[in-house]
Design an enzyme around this catalytic site. Structure first.
Site, mmCIF file in Angstrom:
data_model
loop_
_atom_site.group_PDB
_atom_site.id
_atom_site.type_symbol
_atom_site.label_atom_id
_atom_site.label_comp_id
_atom_site.label_asym_id
_atom_site.label_seq_id
_atom_site.Cartn_x
_atom_site.Cartn_y
_atom_site.Cartn_z
ATOM 1 N N GLU A 263 -38.529 6.786 36.487
ATOM 2 C CA GLU A 263 -37.339 7.308 37.211
ATOM 3 C C GLU A 263 -37.803 6.959 38.859
ATOM 4 O OE1 GLU A 263 -35.339 8.376 39.686
ATOM 5 O OE2 GLU A 263 -36.090 10.583 39.503
ATOM 6 N N CYS A 298 -34.236 10.716 45.439
ATOM 7 C CA CYS A 298 -33.825 9.330 44.915
ATOM 8 C C CYS A 298 -32.410 9.456 44.703
ATOM 9 C CB CYS A 298 -34.924 9.301 43.680
ATOM 10 S SG CYS A 298 -34.490 10.657 42.569
ATOM 11 N N GLU A 400 -34.496 1.487 50.346
ATOM 12 C CA GLU A 400 -34.505 2.933 50.020
ATOM 13 C C GLU A 400 -35.205 3.362 51.272
ATOM 14 O OE1 GLU A 400 -37.020 5.036 46.996
ATOM 15 O OE2 GLU A 400 -34.919 6.149 46.894
HETATM 16 P P1 NAI Z 1 -45.516 6.210 44.875
HETATM 17 O O1 NAI Z 1 -44.778 5.558 43.944
HETATM 18 O O2 NAI Z 1 -46.784 5.370 45.444
HETATM 19 O O3 NAI Z 1 -46.459 7.443 44.520
HETATM 20 C C1 NAI Z 1 -45.879 8.176 43.373
HETATM 21 C C2 NAI Z 1 -47.047 8.769 42.359
HETATM 22 O O4 NAI Z 1 -47.533 7.608 41.918
HETATM 23 C C3 NAI Z 1 -48.083 9.437 43.364
HETATM 24 O O5 NAI Z 1 -48.575 10.330 42.242
HETATM 25 C C4 NAI Z 1 -49.132 8.393 43.359
HETATM 26 O O6 NAI Z 1 -50.456 8.791 43.502
HETATM 27 C C5 NAI Z 1 -48.769 7.703 42.023
HETATM 28 N N1 NAI Z 1 -49.545 6.046 42.224
HETATM 29 C C6 NAI Z 1 -49.444 5.175 43.213
HETATM 30 N N2 NAI Z 1 -50.044 4.031 43.282
HETATM 31 C C7 NAI Z 1 -50.443 4.206 41.703
HETATM 32 C C8 NAI Z 1 -50.936 3.226 40.937
HETATM 33 N N3 NAI Z 1 -51.266 1.874 41.253
HETATM 34 N N4 NAI Z 1 -51.195 3.647 39.550
HETATM 35 C C9 NAI Z 1 -50.856 4.730 39.019
HETATM 36 N N5 NAI Z 1 -50.339 5.808 39.859
HETATM 37 C C10 NAI Z 1 -50.184 5.441 41.088
HETATM 38 O O7 NAI Z 1 -44.585 6.599 46.226
HETATM 39 P P2 NAI Z 1 -45.146 7.020 47.660
HETATM 40 O O8 NAI Z 1 -46.209 6.359 47.990
HETATM 41 O O9 NAI Z 1 -45.318 8.695 47.511
HETATM 42 O O10 NAI Z 1 -43.764 7.042 48.348
HETATM 43 C C11 NAI Z 1 -43.083 5.626 48.891
HETATM 44 C C12 NAI Z 1 -41.772 5.439 48.556
HETATM 45 O O11 NAI Z 1 -41.610 5.566 47.062
HETATM 46 C C13 NAI Z 1 -40.773 6.506 49.099
HETATM 47 O O12 NAI Z 1 -40.577 6.237 50.529
HETATM 48 C C14 NAI Z 1 -39.603 6.305 48.399
HETATM 49 O O13 NAI Z 1 -39.029 5.244 48.786
HETATM 50 C C15 NAI Z 1 -40.274 6.303 46.873
HETATM 51 N N6 NAI Z 1 -40.202 7.566 46.217
HETATM 52 C C16 NAI Z 1 -39.254 7.697 45.203
HETATM 53 C C17 NAI Z 1 -39.252 9.098 44.613
HETATM 54 C C18 NAI Z 1 -38.243 9.386 43.640
HETATM 55 O O14 NAI Z 1 -37.946 10.534 43.527
HETATM 56 N N7 NAI Z 1 -37.675 8.177 42.740
HETATM 57 C C19 NAI Z 1 -40.332 9.913 44.780
HETATM 58 C C20 NAI Z 1 -41.187 9.650 45.837
HETATM 59 C C21 NAI Z 1 -41.205 8.300 46.406
#
Ligand code: NAI
Ligand code: MG
Length: 498
Positions: A263, A298, A400
């Site tokens: 998602e 999102c 985004e």
């Molecule tokens: P992210 O996608 O990097 O982090 C989300 C989760 O993934 C966290 O638990 C993080 O520790 C984990 N993660 C990060 N790198 C990983 C890897 N290589 N392997 C496994 N797990 C990993 O998102 P972040 O850095 O918090 O936010 C960046 C952007 O992502 C935001 O500006 C937004 O655009 C988007 N985002 C979208 C969300 C949604 O609801 N679809 C929620 C949060 C962020």
């Protein structure tokens, strides 16, 4: 398993109590390495606690616990598992106020408008899925008169759930409740920014569920999430977060040929036709943009297309309405809008606002920042911005932002609106506002999104499949199909009767 936990309404005390711990095999334990990292209150930047910095060793322990617990858990009847999940939901309801305060403290989401709301709907996911145990049924197939042919749903095994910080409790609930009811066991990796409320949930669930069925680690993405996805005993990954990380996880899952649910982000359009109810549409834009969550959603309505005759009046009403929202201490009941979650996100959001201004778009910066001397001067507060005069090619239109920033554009006629709305790599949510039935129906058929609404802007609801197309992700959540398709395997069985 049956003792209860005291309710603790002081979130700082609770964050302190939960500091430096994972929950593995029914016990709260520190990281094997002993390493931790700071968790802050983004309104004041005070350190509210430390999170255990999980790594490969913790992943190995958690997955081993989940693997060992899985046959016993799957050995219960589906309805029995469901009853236990409903009981988790009941206890989470008792702890709702406490969870709301804790999530407000770690994320900076305002308590009254956001955090308490998240905590109050959390149990719904457990109650909904808990009631679906008996729906894990197969089919009989009319394959041959001499062969009894049937299908059966079986759990996948150990599921890894990687969650973000924006609505951490609810997003975790929609992953773990169906996974568990279907007979899987789970290892969750929480988001760096928000490890405590979800850990508290696990502690509450741990009063109900057998040890090992449910485990949670905190840690950095690559160091903790990476080894979790790659672990040979993990049979499924469900993830919510960025497109970038979603692709990394998809690649890692491909190495093991395991299924994933992703998602990811969105750039959700809202189309307001000239015949729309203007006030309703403006309310829909304020709600749909999740301004009270600093736009950290999102599905946020970040591209608002308003038909020309209505555009000016819409912008005027929208800006007036957003301007009335009170920004302040997230834990203060009077506050409508809290803070951005982290410095990383603060820099990202403010840089997008700068890009817009440099490109010559008009920035309507709304609401007042908290007063100087309020103790909130260093907090990650960003004024909501409504941009107008934004080009279709601008990064503001394409990417985004995940902050309180939306753009209002003009158009003439439904065809132009649909062309603009669909011109995006994303396809999560979309809305259209009109009083005309034909216009509404046409738009629902042609809008490219996983979730399309007419004259309203609801969020994820139990029972309704939720998820995106294009780069917004793969798979669906929150529905019966989500449990059946994403957390079970279908086995075909043939019995020769001759
Ligand atoms: P992210 O996608 O990097 O982090 C989300 C989760 O993934 C966290 O638990 C993080 O520790 C984990 N993660 C990060 N790198 C990983 C890897 N290589 N392997 C496994 N797990 C990993 O998102 P972040 O850095 O918090 O936010 C960046 C952007 O992502 C935001 O500006 C937004 O655009 C988007 N985002 C979208 C969300 C949604 O609801 N679809 C929620 C949060 C962020
Ligand atoms: Mg990241």
């Amino acid at each position: 398993m049956s003792e209860t936990l005291n309710i603790n309404l002081d979130p700082r005390l609770l964050a302190n109590e939960l500091s430096s711990l994972h929950l593995i095999n029914g016990a709260l334990v520190p990281a094997t390495s002993g390493e931790t990292f700071d968790v802050i209150y983004p309104a004041t930047l005070e350190v509210i606690g430390k999170a255990a910095a999980g790594d490969r060793d913790d992943v190995v322990s958690a997955v081993a616990a989940a693997k060992a617990a899985q046959p016993g858990w799957a050995g219960l009847s589906a309805r029995e598992r469901g009853k236990l999940i409903v009981e988790c939901g009941r206890r989470l309801t008792e702890h709702a106020e406490e969870l709301g305060r804790l999530v407000a403290l770690e994320t900076g989401k305002a308590l009254r408008t956001e955090s308490r709301v998240e905590a109050s709907v959390l149990a719904d996911a457990f109650v909904f899925y808990g009631g679906l145990g008996s729906e894990l049924k197969g089919e009989t197939v009319p394959f041959s008169p001499t062969m009894m042919t049937l299908t059966q749903r079986e759990p996948i095994g150990v599921v890894a759930a990687i969650i973000p910080w924006n609505v951490p409790m609810m997003l975790m609930a929609y992953k773990i409740a169906p996974a568990l009811v279907a007979g899987n066991t789970v290892v969750v990796k929480s988001a760096e920014e928000a490890p405590f409320a979800v850990l508290r949930i696990c502690q509450i669930m741990n009063q109900v569920l057998p040890a090992g069925v449910f485990n949670i680690l905190s840690g950095m993405g690559p160091e903790c999430g990476g080894p979790l996805v790659a672990h040979p005993d993990v049979g499924k990954v469900t993830f919510t977060g960025s497109v970038e990380t979603g692709k990394i996880i998809y690649r890692a899952a491909a190495e093991k040929l395991i299924p994933v649910t992703l998602e990811l982000g969105g750039k959700s359009p809202m189309i307001v036709m000239a015949d729309a109810d203007l006030d309703k549409a403006v309310d829909g834009a304020v709600g749909g943009m999740r301004f009270t969550r600093q736009g950290q959603s999102c599905t946020a309505a970040t591209r608002i297309y308003v038909e020309e005759p209505l555009r000016e009046a819409f912008v005027e009403k929208l800006t007036a309405k957003v301007n009335k929202l009170k920004m302040g201490d997230p834990l203060d009941e009077a506050t409508d809008i809290g803070t951005i979650v982290s410095q990383q996100q603060y820099e990202r959001v403010t840089s997008f606002i700068e890009i817009g201004k440099k490109e010559g778009a008009t920035a309507h910066e709304l609401s007042a920042l908290p007063q100087a001397g309020s103790g909130l001067d260093k907090g990650f507060f960003v004024r909501p911005v409504v941009f107008t005069n934004v080009s279709d090619e601008s990064r503001l239109t394409r990417e985004e932002i995940f902050g309180p920033v939306t753009c209002v554009y003009g158009f003439n006629g439904l065809e132009e609106a649909l062309r603009l709305a669909n011109d995006s790599v994303y396809g999560l949510a979309a809305t259209i506002w009109t009083r005309d039935l034909k216009t509404a129906m046409t738009a629902t058929q042609r809008l490219q999104a996983g979730f399309v609404q007419v004259n309203q802007n609801l969020v994820v609801m139990p029972g309704l499949s939720y998820g995106g197309i294009k780069q917004s992700g793969l798979g669906r959540e929150a529905s019966l199909e989500a449990m059946l398709e994403h957390f079970t395997h279908k086995k075909t069985i043939i019995i020769n009767m001759t």
